[in-house]
Design a protein around this motif. Structure first.
Motif, PDB file in Angstrom:
ATOM      1  N   CYS A  42      26.602 -19.268 -21.466  1.00  0.00           N
ATOM      2  CA  CYS A  42      28.052 -19.348 -21.264  1.00  0.00           C
ATOM      3  C   CYS A  42      28.384 -20.698 -20.654  1.00  0.00           C
ATOM      4  O   CYS A  42      27.501 -21.409 -20.168  1.00  0.00           O
ATOM      5  N   GLY A  43      29.655 -21.032 -20.677  1.00  0.00           N
ATOM      6  CA  GLY A  43      30.109 -22.274 -20.079  1.00  0.00           C
ATOM      7  C   GLY A  43      30.685 -22.043 -18.690  1.00  0.00           C
ATOM      8  O   GLY A  43      31.065 -20.931 -18.334  1.00  0.00           O
ATOM      9  N   LEU A  44      30.746 -23.103 -17.921  1.00  0.00           N
ATOM     10  CA  LEU A  44      31.306 -23.014 -16.575  1.00  0.00           C
ATOM     11  C   LEU A  44      32.755 -22.565 -16.610  1.00  0.00           C
ATOM     12  O   LEU A  44      33.203 -21.801 -15.749  1.00  0.00           O
ATOM     13  N   HIS A  45      33.511 -23.023 -17.608  1.00  0.00           N
ATOM     14  CA  HIS A  45      34.933 -22.672 -17.690  1.00  0.00           C
ATOM     15  C   HIS A  45      35.118 -21.165 -17.838  1.00  0.00           C
ATOM     16  O   HIS A  45      36.044 -20.586 -17.258  1.00  0.00           O
ATOM     17  N   LEU A  46      34.250 -20.520 -18.593  1.00  0.00           N
ATOM     18  CA  LEU A  46      34.344 -19.073 -18.758  1.00  0.00           C
ATOM     19  C   LEU A  46      34.060 -18.355 -17.439  1.00  0.00           C
ATOM     20  O   LEU A  46      34.725 -17.374 -17.096  1.00  0.00           O
ATOM     21  N   ILE A  47      33.066 -18.836 -16.707  1.00  0.00           N
ATOM     22  CA  ILE A  47      32.769 -18.255 -15.395  1.00  0.00           C
ATOM     23  C   ILE A  47      33.988 -18.375 -14.482  1.00  0.00           C
ATOM     24  O   ILE A  47      34.358 -17.430 -13.781  1.00  0.00           O
ATOM     25  N   GLU A  48      34.618 -19.547 -14.480  1.00  0.00           N
ATOM     26  CA  GLU A  48      35.800 -19.769 -13.642  1.00  0.00           C
ATOM     27  C   GLU A  48      36.921 -18.805 -14.015  1.00  0.00           C
ATOM     28  O   GLU A  48      37.581 -18.233 -13.132  1.00  0.00           O
ATOM     29  N   ARG A  49      37.135 -18.604 -15.297  1.00  0.00           N
ATOM     30  CA  ARG A  49      38.221 -17.708 -15.725  1.00  0.00           C
ATOM     31  C   ARG A  49      37.933 -16.260 -15.359  1.00  0.00           C
ATOM     32  O   ARG A  49      38.817 -15.536 -14.883  1.00  0.00           O
ATOM     33  N   LEU A  50      36.702 -15.813 -15.577  1.00  0.00           N
ATOM     34  CA  LEU A  50      36.360 -14.431 -15.255  1.00  0.00           C
ATOM     35  C   LEU A  50      36.447 -14.180 -13.747  1.00  0.00           C
ATOM     36  O   LEU A  50      36.909 -13.117 -13.315  1.00  0.00           O
TER      37      LEU A  50
END
Length: 211
Positions: free
Chosen positions: A84-92
């Motif tokens: 996964c990407g960092l941006h997805l972690i931030e959004r979740l």
């Protein structure tokens, strides 16, 4: 875009028992019909992946005592073999209110200079015959999500009530000065009284002694 919409729908589904679906959809900029269509169909591959990913995120976040931000959580997730990407972690993390708080530091220390040490006039006589005869003062500290919060108070020994108080993010003479100023103002500027505190640098400072 589709993935972002699915995340919003998942947020609506999770919180629909707390707030009306119409309010949630309007706040997130999605349609109610789109949500119901999404909710009634089988989970997509992306949604299933996000569910697994969210569980790993929560495990990492909770094991850090809620101090890990998105980047450190992301490294934990990658180490477990999830892509996964960092941006997805931030959004979740943002959608699930997983906000990192600062690590608790060691107890604060009073490193100030003690300018004046007055004699102990009170001498443990903690009884007063009338209001505004004897006041005692001290301050303490409370750990919050944003760090230490210092709280100062002044107590009238006659009523045992707090007559002045203040709060500050810093352990300074201004903290205890503000508490005493409030007490004086609330009690109508008494002509004379005994004010007792410990020998901390805030109370022995020139600023406080002038007051």
């Amino acid at each position: 875009l589709c993935q972002g919409r699915d995340m919003k729908f998942a947020f609506v589904a999770k919180h629909r028992s707390i707030w009306p679906v119409a309010w949630l959809c309007e706040a997130l900029g999605v349609s109610r019909s789109g949500f119901h269509a999404w909710f009634n169909r089988s989970p997509s591959e992306h949604a299933r992946h996000d569910e697994v990913l969210l569980e790993r995120i929560k495990q990492s976040f909770q094991s850090s005592d809620r101090t890990y931000g998105a980047r450190r959580v992301w490294h934990d997730v990658l180490e477990e073999g999830l892509s996964c990407g960092l941006h997805l972690i931030e959004r979740l993390m943002r959608l699930n209110a997983l906000r990192a708080r600062p690590r608790r530091r060691g107890l604060p220390k009073d490193a100030g200079d003690r300018a004046v040490i007055m004699p102990n006039v009170l001498d443990r006589q903690f009884v007063a015959d009338r209001p505004n005869q004897k006041w005692v003062a001290d301050f303490t500290y409370i750990w919050t999500a944003e760090g230490w919060l210092y709280v100062a108070a002044v107590i009238d020994l006659f009523s045992r009530r707090v007559v002045g108080w203040s709060m500050n993010a810093n352990m300074t003479a201004q903290l205890v000065t503000d508490a005493l100023i409030m007490a004086i103002w609330r009690r109508g500027k008494p002509d004379a009284l005994l004010h007792h505190s410990d020998q901390g640098s805030q109370y022995t400072s020139e600023q406080f002694q002038r007051l």
